[in-house]
Design a protein around this motif. Sequence first.
Motif, short mmCIF file in Angstrom:
data_model
loop_
_atom_site.label_atom_id
_atom_site.label_comp_id
_atom_site.label_asym_id
_atom_site.label_seq_id
_atom_site.Cartn_x
_atom_site.Cartn_y
_atom_site.Cartn_z
N GLN A 1 0.83 -1.22 0.00
CA GLN A 1 0.00 0.00 0.00
C GLN A 1 0.86 1.26 0.00
OE1 GLN A 1 -1.33 -2.24 2.87
NE2 GLN A 1 -2.27 -3.25 1.12
N GLY A 2 1.94 1.21 -0.74
CA GLY A 2 2.85 2.35 -0.75
C GLY A 2 2.75 3.19 -2.00
N GLN A 3 3.65 4.14 -2.10
CA GLN A 3 3.75 4.95 -3.31
C GLN A 3 4.89 4.42 -4.17
OE1 GLN A 3 4.25 9.09 -2.43
NE2 GLN A 3 2.17 9.31 -1.65
N TRP A 4 4.82 4.75 -5.45
CA TRP A 4 5.88 4.31 -6.37
C TRP A 4 6.26 5.49 -7.25
CZ3 TRP A 4 6.05 2.74 -11.82
CH2 TRP A 4 7.20 2.00 -12.14
N HIS A 5 7.52 5.88 -7.15
CA HIS A 5 7.97 7.09 -7.87
C HIS A 5 8.89 6.73 -9.04
CE1 HIS A 5 6.42 10.04 -4.91
NE2 HIS A 5 6.42 8.95 -4.15
N LEU A 6 8.96 7.66 -9.95
CA LEU A 6 9.77 7.45 -11.14
C LEU A 6 10.83 8.55 -11.24
CD1 LEU A 6 9.91 5.58 -13.56
CD2 LEU A 6 8.31 7.07 -14.75
N ARG A 7 12.06 8.13 -11.48
CA ARG A 7 13.15 9.11 -11.58
C ARG A 7 13.97 8.80 -12.83
NH1 ARG A 7 15.76 8.45 -6.63
NH2 ARG A 7 17.44 7.16 -7.38
N MET A 8 14.14 9.78 -13.68
CA MET A 8 14.98 9.62 -14.87
C MET A 8 16.41 9.95 -14.50
SD MET A 8 13.94 8.55 -17.70
CE MET A 8 12.29 8.04 -18.09
N GLU A 9 17.28 8.96 -14.55
CA GLU A 9 18.66 9.19 -14.12
C GLU A 9 19.48 9.67 -15.33
OE1 GLU A 9 20.02 6.12 -11.37
OE2 GLU A 9 18.88 7.33 -9.95
N ASP A 10 19.26 10.94 -15.65
CA ASP A 10 19.91 11.52 -16.82
C ASP A 10 21.02 12.49 -16.43
OD1 ASP A 10 18.24 13.41 -15.73
OD2 ASP A 10 17.40 14.10 -17.62
N VAL A 11 21.62 12.23 -15.25
CA VAL A 11 22.67 13.14 -14.78
C VAL A 11 23.90 13.08 -15.69
CG1 VAL A 11 23.77 11.56 -13.12
CG2 VAL A 11 23.84 14.01 -12.69
N ASP A 12 24.13 11.90 -16.27
CA ASP A 12 25.26 11.72 -17.18
C ASP A 12 24.79 12.12 -18.58
OD1 ASP A 12 27.52 10.94 -18.49
OD2 ASP A 12 27.54 8.88 -17.75
N ALA A 13 24.55 13.42 -18.75
CA ALA A 13 23.88 13.94 -19.95
C ALA A 13 24.46 13.42 -21.28
CB ALA A 13 23.86 15.46 -19.92
N SER B 1 19.51 10.62 -23.64
CA SER B 1 18.80 11.46 -24.61
C SER B 1 17.33 11.57 -24.23
CB SER B 1 18.93 10.89 -26.02
OG SER B 1 17.98 9.86 -26.22
N GLN B 2 16.75 12.68 -24.64
CA GLN B 2 15.33 12.92 -24.37
C GLN B 2 14.48 11.89 -25.11
OE1 GLN B 2 14.16 15.30 -22.20
NE2 GLN B 2 12.17 14.32 -22.50
N THR B 3 14.96 11.49 -26.32
CA THR B 3 14.21 10.49 -27.10
C THR B 3 14.11 9.19 -26.31
OG1 THR B 3 15.26 11.49 -29.00
CG2 THR B 3 14.11 9.41 -29.39
N ASN B 4 15.25 8.77 -25.73
CA ASN B 4 15.21 7.54 -24.93
C ASN B 4 14.26 7.70 -23.74
OD1 ASN B 4 17.05 6.10 -26.47
ND2 ASN B 4 18.81 6.90 -25.35
N ALA B 5 14.35 8.85 -23.07
CA ALA B 5 13.50 9.08 -21.89
C ALA B 5 12.03 9.02 -22.29
CB ALA B 5 13.84 10.42 -21.25
N ASP B 6 11.69 9.68 -23.39
CA ASP B 6 10.29 9.67 -23.85
C ASP B 6 9.83 8.25 -24.17
OD1 ASP B 6 10.25 12.38 -23.59
OD2 ASP B 6 10.54 12.81 -25.72
N GLU B 7 10.74 7.50 -24.80
CA GLU B 7 10.39 6.13 -25.17
C GLU B 7 10.17 5.26 -23.93
OE1 GLU B 7 12.39 3.16 -28.04
OE2 GLU B 7 12.85 5.17 -28.81
N ILE B 8 11.00 5.48 -22.91
CA ILE B 8 10.86 4.71 -21.66
C ILE B 8 9.51 5.03 -21.01
CG2 ILE B 8 11.74 4.48 -19.29
CD1 ILE B 8 14.59 4.78 -20.45
N LEU B 9 9.17 6.31 -20.96
CA LEU B 9 7.90 6.71 -20.33
C LEU B 9 6.72 6.11 -21.08
CD1 LEU B 9 8.67 10.47 -19.53
CD2 LEU B 9 8.56 8.56 -17.93
N ARG B 10 6.80 6.14 -22.42
CA ARG B 10 5.72 5.60 -23.24
C ARG B 10 5.59 4.09 -23.02
NH1 ARG B 10 4.32 3.78 -28.41
NH2 ARG B 10 6.46 3.05 -28.69
#
Length: 313
Positions: free
Chosen positions: A41-53, A57-66
């Motif tokens: 019964q907890g929460q689940w958060h999402l973090r994009m680990e894009d610190v190593d810019a 890429s934004q394209t990869n991040a968008d694809e992961i979210l989709r």
Amino acid sequence: MLAPTFPPAYRGRFAPSPTGPLHFGSLVAALTSALEARVNQGQWHLRMEDVDAPRCSQTNADEILRALEIFGFEWDGAVVWQSQRTAAYAVALEQLCRSGDVFPCSCTRRELADAEIHGLAIDGASLYPGTCRNGLAQGKSARAWRLAVGDAQISFTDAVQGRIESALCEDVGDFVLLRADNIFAYQLAVVVDDAATGITHVVRGADLLHSTARQIFLQKCLGLTTPSYAHIPIVVNAAGEKLSKQTGATALDTRNPEAELVTALQFLAQSPPAGLRRASVAEIWQWACVHWALASVPRVMTQTCNALDRPNK
Ligand code: GLU
């Protein structure tokens, strides 16, 4: 009367690096952490680990979210982007610098690799020989900033892998917090972000098991709470290599999320019934929430997955 609000007792997260699309190994990690959060019964958060810019890429991040949406994941709150959190990492680094345990290091990768006498760290990198710990040699300038580990001994009980003990100076040595390319190290970013989001339970792949002692040490240095940890087996191919673009890991088949989810549950030894492959994504999640047992997940670091013997798409 309004009931007092307490922070949830369970707060999990999934933290993909957008260096490529979601692959089967990351689906397994995401599914485990999300199911653990749900059944507790907890929460689940999402973090994009894009610190190593440069590697992300934004394209990869968008694809992961989709892909996560197609696979039926639902996360709490807004996605945290590490690329927007560098001010917080700088504050943590400053705090550690004030404690006197952070030092500038001029060593190049080559110099560290040449210092063979000190052997290899637990993750295969060069064990830091301590060259700059007591000050930079004349004429040398700072490349990276490291945290001195002293004689720290870290132990914790992993919910899947059991008791883990680490003498940091033997296993990793003084480790980097700010890299030579001026990018904050993964270890620092993860610790700062897990604390800022109030993460209570970290569930992730066993390839990160050896990072955990460093992260717990950092939490202690920064006065932060240590979450619970569970490291699940990582998916390897028949040659024992982690699934990645380099080893020919196929991207997930987002046209057939049902089959991928059931294969992931099978990999996690949850014994999904054969008929579940014909169910909808929502029904598969329903089944998984009712039957989920972390205790069934094999206590191994790596595992092959026969169902993945499919041609690269
Ligand atoms: N970003 C890391 C990865 O994709 C996971 C970090 C973590 O879960 O602590 O492998």
